[in-house]
Motif scaffolding. Structure first.
Motif: not given
Ligand code: CTP
Length: 370
Positions: A121, A124, A352
């Motif tokens: 999840v 994106t 991803e």
């Molecule tokens: N995170 C996570 N698992 C996910 C999505 C996010 O552990 N499936 C963690 C990210 O690694 C980060 C925190 O949630 O430590 C905040 O993520 P964010 O800033 O919202 O950005 P993204 O990592 O890009 O999240 P997304 O891919 O959902 O946009």
């Protein structure tokens, strides 16, 4: 822990849960609209909406608004001093802007710790499901619904040859593997109601858990001592809402509701029609009726009053939800910038995919952490 937390989902909630398990108090910094726009493109939800969502999660103790996306040495010093932070936590996915690691300063200070990213999840991935919803033939339905002629309760796409995505329930697209352990980890703080408590019940689809849901659950919780939230199954939601909804499948919706601080228990795959056995078995003394649980006017098209077995004195008509946020708001925001979101989605999805391929071809002990 800090982040954008755009379209906050149970993957973010799991990150909070893991982050908190490393210490005793979790402070979450929410990046400002401005800094997100600068570093990765405009978010779909604004500052206030993202703050509301993060604050509503039961694994979060404190929230810091307006955080910069890049953790500069000055900002690191400021948060350590102001919030007495011992450790900065982030998922194990790389976080790079202009070729530089966003957390370089925390790493250099020996204050950085990573947690496994929750697989299956992401914002994106959810945007991708929404982009499918905004395809012309689905949008046509959305438009007719907003102008008052809602679906009469049948799954319009089920046998519709024009549904080229062959994608009747969007939630079926989920790549998330729901284990009983994950459900347990999200429920570990839940306790049974004690005798004398007023048990309140509210149900709905809770699709793409959003600020409108949080606001309603807060109102519901204030009606009693123990709040049970019913989450309807995918076929029920689809029967009422039509199109290719729900966006998130039952398990995903259950996890999001479980992560909300106002919720004391969740009834999974709740019956659409509330029965007397259910009221008695769960010791429910009040059932909240609200047009804001995701169905809106659609449910009034259903032939029966689904609350008809609830004694009149136990039925409570919720006041109008002060938060008018809905899934439609997000869809409209995507629709306004369809091309931009489509290309950003493709770029991020590739990144991803690469990250997970690399991760799974080398080490790999854990999935979704413990
Ligand atoms: N995170 C996570 N698992 C996910 C999505 C996010 O552990 N499936 C963690 C990210 O690694 C980060 C925190 O949630 O430590 C905040 O993520 P964010 O800033 O919202 O950005 P993204 O990592 O890009 O999240 P997304 O891919 O959902 O946009």
């Amino acid at each position: 822990m800090d982040g954008a937390f755009d379209l906050m989902h149970y993957g973010h909630m799991n990150a909070f849960r893991l982050g908190r398990s490393l210490g005793t108090h979790l402070v979450v910094g929410v990046n400002s609209d401005e800094s997100i726009t600068e570093c990765k493109g405009a978010p779909l939800m604004n500052d206030q909406e993202r703050l509301t969502m993060v604050s509503s999660c039961k694994f979060v103790d404190e929230v810091v608004p307006g955080c910069p996306y890049i953790m500069t040495p000055e900002y690191l010093e400021y948060v350590i001093d102001k919030y007495k932070i011992d450790m900065v936590v982030h998922g194990d996915d790389p976080c790079i802007v202009d070729g530089k690691d966003v957390y370089a300063s925390a790493k250099a200070a020996g204050k950085y710790c990573s947690i496994p990213r929750t697989e299956g999840v992401s914002t994106t991935d959810i945007v991708g499901r929404m982009l499918l919803m905004t395809k012309e033939h689905h949008m046509h339905q959305l438009d007719s619904e907003s102008s008052g002629s809602r679906n009469s309760g049948s799954n319009n796409n089920q046998n519709d040859p024009s549904d080229k995505d062959n994608n009747n329930l969007l939630g079926r697209q989920s790549k998330f593997l729901t284990t009983s352990r994950m459900l347990k980890l999200f429920s570990s703080d839940l306790k049974a109601p004690v005798p004398g408590m007023k048990v309140v019940y509210i149900d709905g689809s809770w699709d793409m858990f959003h600020p409108g849901h949080v606001s309603l659950l807060k109102i519901a919780k204030q009606r009693g001592d123990f709040l049970i939230v019913g989450v309807h199954g995918d076929t029920v939601v689809n029967r009422v809402l039509g199109m290719n909804l729900p966006l998130m499948n039952l398990h995903e919706r259950v996890l999001s509701v479980l992560g909300c601080r106002y919720v004391d228990d969740v009834l999974i795959d709740a019956p659409y029609e509330i029965t007397q056995v259910m009221l008695s078995y769960l010791d429910i003394s009040e059932v909240l009726e609200s047009p804001d649980t995701g169905y809106g006017a659609a449910s009034s098209n259903e032939s029966c009053d689904r609350y008809r077995h609830v004694p009149q004195e136990a039925r409570y008509q919720c006041p109008k939800n002060p938060c008018t946020f809905s899934l439609q708001n997000i869809l409209q925001r995507i629709r306004r910038n369809q091309d931009q979101f489509q290309s950003r989605f493709e770029r991020k999805m590739n990144a991803e995919r690469q990250f997970f391929e690399i991760k799974h071809s080398s080490d790999n002990g854990h999935i979704n952490g413990s």
